[in-house]
Design a protein around this motif. Structure first.
Motif: not given
Length: 494
Positions: A19, A88, A126-129, A147, A149, A151, A158-160
């Motif tokens: 990551d 992640s 939370h880097l990703d869902e 979060e 990220f 959506k 999902v966009r970081t």
């Protein structure tokens, strides 16, 4: 020293190595975890008053999934006040060794989920869902995360964060986290201070003035946490590290110049990315050069200068005084150099009072050719030595602390013959001659050795017609010439 008393670290960052890989190969500034870490620590520092108050542990070693935690990691986890997990799919993968970090830290917070939640020592990013049930089961149910990220409303993709040039949503989340974490650190600080019966030891203004100051230049990114590690190293050896506060942009140059001029040395870890708009990292270096400070600048070996060809930053990183070395090697070099710089001038230890001291100067272009060999020879002969920075002069150092001899190391291939008065070799020789002529007693005059390699073109010997007293012309492969020079310096009375 951590902000929370009786702790070695305030924050432990736990994350999966993948990551923090550059999103764009070769672009260190696109490492997500490093960007988040630096942004968060600066935000916490603003809320506590100073960035340097917070000490974090940020490890980049990648362990195998079945490897035990190293003693260093175990100690860091046990000595950290707070734990921040970068969540992640990679972080929660069953073969990721982060689970061992997580389990060890949680075990210190209590046996039940309620006990662990009540401690308020864990933050999740939370880097990703990831499904809520999945990550909560890895920690404890009564925990929330932030979060980082978004959506896409149409596709659900999902966009970081951050996205493109819009950093505001990212920075808003960082600021919210920083407010919570700074508040918790203050609570822990106050609680630990009340439990401590002994009065804290504080430096008086007089004691602080006695501490040697080192300017550790600010730089972009610091993905390895190296600047903070270097700061800790310098503080442990008794230095006061500057800057010790965040400069206002409007007064940046004024404040930086004042701190640099007050320092005994300038240290800079170079990044392929310019720090702040306007080339502040270059400005810091220019101020140090103008102030005549010894320079210790390091570029990591993995930085590819070819990708920076034709840019101001590329030219900056290729500077003649830049040392290309690993972090630990650079730290050893700096440690030795500071020992020489900080040795009390005009005083000599009993153990070394009879050992000759040589000061040598070498152009950065020639250093790899000769300096290492000369240092090995001097150490073998038990001769003390001190390498002058590019901006230092023999005269200034001799005035503050006399020595037995001087050496000038040069590469004829890099330094063609010249009859001009501004020739650097002629200037160094002339400087030594002036020192010698200023001493009435011949026995006190330091000897001078000019060592060169490879063997020069005959025309190059014109350079050596400028002569000083007790001057030895030493070809690097002629051990007899070097021994004659050493015999001469051993006869010098200091």
């Amino acid at each position: 020293m951590a902000f929370v008393p009786n702790r070695e670290f305030d924050i432990f960052f736990s994350y999966a190595t993948v990551d923090d890989e550059p999103a764009i190969p070769g672009r260190l500034e696109t490492r997500w975890v490093s960007l988040f870490r630096e942004s968060l620590l600066k935000a916490i520092g603003r809320k506590l008053g100073r960035r340097e108050l917070v000490r974090e542990f940020f490890d980049r070693k990648d362990l195998a999934s079945n490897a035990p935690l190293t003693p260093e990691l175990q100690r860091a986890l046990d000595q950290s006040a707070l734990f921040i997990a970068i969540n992640s799919p990679a972080y929660l993968h069953p073969e990721c060794w982060c689970r061992m970090e997580r389990q060890r830290f949680l075990s210190r917070l209590g046996q039940t989920d309620a006990e662990r939640a009540a401690q308020r020592r864990v933050w999740i990013v939370h880097l990703d869902e990831v499904p809520r049930a999945t990550w909560q089961s890895a920690f404890f149910p009564d925990i929330r995360g932030v979060e980082f990220f978004l959506k896409e409303p149409d596709t659900g993709a999902v966009r970081t964060l951050p996205r493109g040039e819009n950093y505001q949503p990212f920075l808003d989340r960082v600021d919210d986290m920083a407010r919570e974490i700074a508040g918790r650190l203050q609570e822990l600080h106050q609680a630990a201070s009340q439990e401590t019966t002994a009065a804290p030891i504080e430096l008086t203004s007089a004691q602080e003035k006695e501490r040697p100051k080192v300017f550790l230049a600010e730089t972009f990114g610091d993905p390895e946490g190296e600047r903070m590690r270097l700061r800790n190293f310098l503080e442990e050896r008794g230095c006061l590290v500057l800057p010790n506060r965040e400069y206002e942009d409007a007064k940046y140059e004024e404040l930086a110049r004042r701190d640099i001029e007050a320092s005994v040395a300038f240290v800079q870890l170079l990044s392929p990315v310019a720090w702040k708009p306007g080339g502040y990292d270059i400005k810091q270096h220019q101020m140090a050069v103008a102030a005549g400070k010894p320079l210790f600048r390091r570029r990591a070996p993995e930085v590819d200068l070819k990708t920076l060809a034709g840019t101001a930053q590329g030219e900056f990183l290729a500077g003649a005084d830049v040392i290309c070395a690993g972090f630990e090697d650079f730290k050893k070099h700096l440690d030795k150099a500071l020992n020489d710089l900080l040795r009390p001038h005009g005083s000599t230890d009993a153990a070394t009072k009879d050992i000759p001291l040589i000061r040598f100067a070498v152009r950065p272009e020639d250093r790899d050719t000769l300096a290492g060999d000369v240092i090995s020879r001097l150490e073998e002969k038990q001769i003390l030595y001190e390498e002058l920075a590019v901006t230092e002069s023999f005269a200034e150092r001799y005035k503050s602390e006399p020595c037995h001899g001087f050496m000038i190391l040069c590469n004829p291939a890099m330094q063609p013959p010249s009859s001009g008065q501004d020739d650097p070799l002629r200037q160094r020789i002339s400087e030594c001659r002036q020192i010698q002529m200023g001493l009435k007693e011949a026995a006190k005059r330091p000897a001078l050795g000019v060592m060169y390699w490879p063997p020069p073109d005959p025309n190059w010997t014109i350079m050596l017609r400028s002569s000083a007293l007790k001057m030895h012309r030493i070809r690097a492969d002629r051990g007899d010439q070097f021994e004659a020079f050493l015999a001469d310096i051993r006869g010098v009375v200091v």
